[in-house]
Design an enzyme around this catalytic site. Sequence first.
Site, PDB file in Angstrom:
ATOM      1  CE  LYS A 115     117.311 -20.852 109.877  1.00 46.26           C
ATOM      2  NZ  LYS A 115     118.604 -20.892 110.586  1.00 46.26           N
ATOM      3  CG  ASN A 138     114.352 -16.244 108.872  1.00 44.12           C
ATOM      4  OD1 ASN A 138     113.871 -15.225 109.343  1.00 44.12           O
ATOM      5  ND2 ASN A 138     115.566 -16.646 109.173  1.00 44.12           N
ATOM      6  CG  HIS A 184     120.227 -17.227 117.425  1.00 44.78           C
ATOM      7  ND1 HIS A 184     120.674 -16.035 116.898  1.00 44.78           N
ATOM      8  CD2 HIS A 184     119.969 -18.030 116.361  1.00 44.78           C
ATOM      9  CE1 HIS A 184     120.680 -16.103 115.574  1.00 44.78           C
ATOM     10  NE2 HIS A 184     120.261 -17.303 115.224  1.00 44.78           N
TER      11      HIS A 184
END
Length: 448
Positions: A115, A138, A184
Site C-alpha cells: 500500500k 494511513n 490482522h
Amino acid sequence: MVSNKLVILGGGESGVGAAILGQSKGYDVFLSDGGKIQEKYRQELVDRNISFEDEQHTQSLILDAALVVKSPGIPDTSPLVVALAERNIPIVSEIEFASRYTDAKLVAITGSNGKTTTTLLTYHLFKQAGYNVGLAGNIGESFAWQVAEKNFDYYILEISSFQLDNIDSFRPDVAVLLNITPDHLDRYGYSFQNYTDSKFNIVRNQKAEDHFIYFEDSEVIAKELADRIIPSQKLAVSLTHAVAHGMRLNGDELISNYKNSTFTQNYPALPIKGPHNAVNAMAAILAAQVAGIENSKIAEALLTFENAPHRLEKVAEIAGVTYINDSKATNVDSVFYALGSFSEPIVLIAGGVDKGNDYSQIEELVKAKVKGLVILSTKHEKLKDYFEEIVPRIHISQDVNDAVRQAQQWAVSGDIVLLSPACASFDLFRNYEDRGNKFKEAVGNLIQ
C-alpha cells in the site's frame, strides 16, 4: 433540539484532524483518548479551543454524541464502541468523515502488502505532472485536517482495512486493490473472509463512471470478483498474462492497454525492484492514466521515485556484498516477495514476534536462495525448528550488531544480506522503523 455533538475517539493525527474539520463545519466537538495525547496534538486542541480529555474515556461525555469518529486502532469489540452501537450512534472513520466535505477526486489504495509504496509512487506521478494533489490516509498528514485547511483537486489515500470497516458513503473515483493475504485476523474473529470483505469495502459505493484497479493474478481477488457485482470500470494488473483492459508485465516490459493507448516501460530501469513492486508500479501507472496524465510525464516521473525507508532499501555495498533493509516485511507474504526480488545468494536475517506465521509459503525460495539464516529474536524456536533441515547454517542472536557481523562472515562478494523479518518487531525494538534504523546503524559500523 437536534444534537450536533461530534465525539472523536483517539487523539492522534487522524483524530485531531477530524476534530479540526468538525469544528470548521459547526459541530460541537469533544475528543477523548484513553492514552496520553502527544504534546504537539494537545497544543493544537488547546489553541483551537477544542474540548478534550486523555488517559480516560468519560462515558457521560461520549454517549450523548450525534456522531462518532473512531480511530482505526480501536476495535469494534471495545466496550465503549459496543455501548455506542447499542445506542445506534453512528460511528465512522476519519476517511469517511473527511470524504463528506471534499469535492476532490479520490484515489484510494489498499492491500495487505504494498500500500505505502503504491500510494507514494502514485502521489509522485501526480505531483511531478503538476497536479494539485494531497497525500493522506494511513500515511502523511490527516485527510480531515487537509480537507479543513487546504484545497486539493486530488487526494491519494493509503487505506487500511481498519479504516474501511467504518465507512458509509466513502466513494473513491479510483480504487486500487493490490492483494489480500492473511493479516490482522485477530481483529476479524480469525475469519479470512471477514478480512476480505473489509478490503472489498473500497469498491462498495463505486458507480459506473469510477475505476477499479486490481491484481488479477490473486486467487482471492479473482474468486471474490466472480461472486460480486461491481459496477465500476475494471482495470486488471497481471504478472503472467495479457489483459483486455489494464497492464501486464511481459518479460522486462510493463505494458498498459488503457483506452486503446499503449504505454510501455522497461521495468529493470525503475528504482523499485521485484515482482511485487512491478504490481505496485502498474497500479500507480494506471491510476495516473485514468487521471489523464500524459504517458511521457509518467515515464519521466517513474525514474525519479524514491521509496519510503525499510522497504527493500539498499543500505550499502561492502566488499561486494549488498545489504538490504526490508524491516517493513512483518509477514511471510512480504518475505516471499523480497526473496523473489533477488537472483543472488542471500543471507537472511529474520525473526521477531511471530503472528501465527506459516513458513511453508517461503520454503522453496529459502531452499533455493538462502545460504544462511540469522534469527534475530528472543523467541527463535519456531523459525529454527522449521528451517534447520533446509538452511545450511543458522545463527541465533538477540543483538542486531552481532546478527549483522555474523551475516558478514557468511557472505561473499556478489551475495545479498537481507533483513526481511516476517515478524513484528516488538520483542527487541520499538517498531519496524526502529528495527530498520538499528540494522542500518549496524551495517554502518562494518564500514568503520
